[in-house]
Design a protein around this motif. Sequence first.
Motif, PDB file in Angstrom:
ATOM      1  N   THR A 229       0.993  -1.330   0.239  1.00 21.70           N
ATOM      2  CA  THR A 229      -0.251   0.422  -0.270  1.00 21.70           C
ATOM      3  C   THR A 229       0.699   1.233   0.429  1.00 21.70           C
ATOM      4  N   ASP A 230       1.855   1.368   0.171  1.00 22.11           N
ATOM      5  CA  ASP A 230       3.052   2.101   0.080  1.00 22.11           C
ATOM      6  C   ASP A 230       3.059   2.736  -1.010  1.00 22.11           C
ATOM      7  N   ALA A 231       2.880   4.397  -1.751  1.00 17.14           N
ATOM      8  CA  ALA A 231       3.447   4.768  -2.876  1.00 17.14           C
ATOM      9  C   ALA A 231       4.351   5.029  -3.773  1.00 17.14           C
ATOM     10  N   GLY A 232       4.506   4.498  -4.339  1.00 16.02           N
ATOM     11  CA  GLY A 232       5.482   4.924  -5.490  1.00 16.02           C
ATOM     12  C   GLY A 232       5.861   3.817  -5.242  1.00 16.02           C
ATOM     13  N   ARG A 233       4.848   2.225  -5.154  1.00 16.34           N
ATOM     14  CA  ARG A 233       5.985   0.595  -5.410  1.00 16.34           C
ATOM     15  C   ARG A 233       5.498   0.093  -6.670  1.00 16.34           C
ATOM     16  N   GLN A 234       5.150   1.108  -7.492  1.00 19.72           N
ATOM     17  CA  GLN A 234       4.521   0.208  -8.636  1.00 19.72           C
ATOM     18  C   GLN A 234       5.897  -0.620  -8.916  1.00 19.72           C
ATOM     19  N   GLY A 235       5.652  -1.817  -9.862  1.00 20.60           N
ATOM     20  CA  GLY A 235       6.225  -2.435 -10.380  1.00 20.60           C
ATOM     21  C   GLY A 235       5.731  -2.009 -11.816  1.00 20.60           C
ATOM     22  N   GLU A 236       7.594  -2.424 -12.997  1.00 18.56           N
ATOM     23  CA  GLU A 236       6.873  -2.776 -14.314  1.00 18.56           C
ATOM     24  C   GLU A 236       7.409  -3.688 -14.615  1.00 18.56           C
ATOM     25  N   PHE A 237       7.161  -3.670 -15.713  1.00 17.40           N
ATOM     26  CA  PHE A 237       6.629  -5.229 -16.517  1.00 17.40           C
ATOM     27  C   PHE A 237       8.220  -4.807 -17.714  1.00 17.40           C
ATOM     28  N   GLY A 238       8.987  -6.605 -17.949  1.00 13.19           N
ATOM     29  CA  GLY A 238      10.102  -6.177 -18.120  1.00 13.19           C
ATOM     30  C   GLY A 238       9.968  -8.052 -18.751  1.00 13.19           C
TER      31      GLY A 238
ATOM     32  N   ASP B  56      -5.653  -6.927 -13.464  1.00 10.96           N
ATOM     33  CA  ASP B  56      -7.147  -6.884 -12.995  1.00 10.96           C
ATOM     34  C   ASP B  56      -6.701  -5.408 -12.334  1.00 10.96           C
ATOM     35  N   PRO B  57      -7.537  -4.623 -11.253  1.00 11.49           N
ATOM     36  CA  PRO B  57      -7.222  -3.297 -11.230  1.00 11.49           C
ATOM     37  C   PRO B  57      -5.902  -2.432 -10.972  1.00 11.49           C
ATOM     38  N   ASP B  58      -4.775  -3.986 -10.455  1.00 10.50           N
ATOM     39  CA  ASP B  58      -3.492  -2.801 -10.350  1.00 10.50           C
ATOM     40  C   ASP B  58      -3.089  -2.954 -11.853  1.00 10.50           C
ATOM     41  N   GLY B  59      -3.037  -3.828 -12.391  1.00 11.34           N
ATOM     42  CA  GLY B  59      -2.428  -3.787 -14.381  1.00 11.34           C
ATOM     43  C   GLY B  59      -2.141  -4.933 -14.519  1.00 11.34           C
ATOM     44  N   ILE B  60      -2.362  -6.298 -13.488  1.00 11.08           N
ATOM     45  CA  ILE B  60      -1.825  -7.400 -13.392  1.00 11.08           C
ATOM     46  C   ILE B  60      -2.226  -8.520 -15.090  1.00 11.08           C
ATOM     47  N   GLY B  61      -1.704  -9.350 -16.164  1.00 15.40           N
ATOM     48  CA  GLY B  61      -2.523  -9.376 -16.768  1.00 15.40           C
ATOM     49  C   GLY B  61      -3.114 -10.521 -16.562  1.00 15.40           C
ATOM     50  N   LEU B  62      -4.600 -10.785 -16.689  1.00 16.92           N
ATOM     51  CA  LEU B  62      -4.969 -11.703 -16.907  1.00 16.92           C
ATOM     52  C   LEU B  62      -5.150 -12.614 -17.620  1.00 16.92           C
ATOM     53  N   GLU B  63      -6.601 -14.042 -17.923  1.00 20.09           N
ATOM     54  CA  GLU B  63      -7.020 -14.312 -18.732  1.00 20.09           C
ATOM     55  C   GLU B  63      -7.875 -15.902 -18.216  1.00 20.09           C
TER      56      GLU B  63
ATOM     57  N   VAL C 256       3.673  -3.120  -7.257  1.00 17.41           N
ATOM     58  CA  VAL C 256       2.795  -3.690  -7.238  1.00 17.41           C
ATOM     59  C   VAL C 256       2.062  -3.639  -9.291  1.00 17.41           C
ATOM     60  N   GLY C 257       1.412  -4.182  -9.615  1.00 13.59           N
ATOM     61  CA  GLY C 257       1.042  -4.621 -10.930  1.00 13.59           C
ATOM     62  C   GLY C 257       1.838  -6.121 -11.459  1.00 13.59           C
ATOM     63  N   THR C 258       2.880  -6.559 -10.261  1.00 15.90           N
ATOM     64  CA  THR C 258       3.502  -7.675 -11.481  1.00 15.90           C
ATOM     65  C   THR C 258       3.398  -9.075 -10.804  1.00 15.90           C
ATOM     66  N   VAL C 259       3.614 -10.358 -10.861  1.00 18.05           N
ATOM     67  CA  VAL C 259       3.264 -10.941 -10.494  1.00 18.05           C
ATOM     68  C   VAL C 259       4.943 -11.544  -9.752  1.00 18.05           C
ATOM     69  N   HIS C 260       4.933 -11.317  -8.761  1.00 21.35           N
ATOM     70  CA  HIS C 260       6.744 -12.035  -7.794  1.00 21.35           C
ATOM     71  C   HIS C 260       6.337 -13.469  -7.674  1.00 21.35           C
TER      72      HIS C 260
END
Length: 338
Positions: free
Chosen positions: A66-75, A120-127, A229-233
């Motif tokens: 929930t901390d701000a600025g912890r968005q992940g980047e896809f790659g 999903d709402p955080d941008g995680i790709g789903l199918e 946030v928004g990436t798979v761990h």
Amino acid sequence: MVTTPGIHHVTAIGGDPERNAAFYVGVLGLRLVKRTVNHDDTDTYHLYYGDAVGTPGTNVTFFPWTDAGRQGEFGAGQTQSTAFSIPADSVDYWADRLDAHGVGYEREERHGETVLRFADPDGIGLELVAGDGERPGEPWEAGPVPAEHQVRGFYGVTLAVAELGPTAEVLEGIGFERVEEGAAVRAADASNGDGRESDGRVRFDTGADRIGTVVDLVETDVPRGTMGVGTVHHVAFELPDESAQAEMRERLAAFGADATEVIDRTYFRAIYAREPGGVLFEFSTPDPGFAVDEDVDSLGEQLVLPAWLEDRREGIEASLPPFDYAYEPGSETASADD
Ligand code: ZN
């Protein structure tokens, strides 16, 4: 030789836990089967969703940061999408349901199957992939989705890597077989719009009579991603027991992937290893499962902590973000209009 039959769980990093639960329970209709903390970072929840009992192969789990600025980047080195299996004749139900909840999706045919692709709402790709597979576990009768249409569990994952070879070798070494070479499937992936393009996908399948047997590999030119946030761990594959984990650890070492010792995650035992393409793999046991510390009837309703954290409960609860989501049967109509 020990091989995995398929995916045990997928763990991702979400944002706000209430929004996360509202999506995975309220929209996708999974049951929140465990509400605990990340054992390695007790200021963070660990939320597990699955079928009624959390059958291995149905569990997607989240660390909500929930901390701000912890968005992940896809790659490269990341999971591009996580696919769930739905019944073959439930495509229209799910298309309508996603529409009703304001979730934009794209529909495509792939390997002869209909795929609904969204985020999903955080941008995680789903199918959602429509097929004829059997449900492995138990439907959640009290959930928002009728049992006949419920997500059955995983179909597979799509992993993005800089070059296919090294990761393919590991997949073939742990129980997957290359089944088909695709071409230009995701060449123009407009919905993600953030560099998730690839020239094609190569499919691997364990062939086991089970859900969650597929891993697709795609090559990406996007540099190594950043976890957030928004990436798979990580993606966890099932192994029967600790002796299988020990054997797998030796095999992984031969691919240059050093695995951890067996770690007790309360609901399963796990080892972790980063494959050469950068994706974190886990290998976990089906036992003891989610009923080890709660009644099946009340799974996920309370914060549960492993015994070694119980004496710190007060401090842990105080440091966690607000989260009191509970699905209320019958709330469906209202939420669909939001
Ligand atoms: Zn895991």
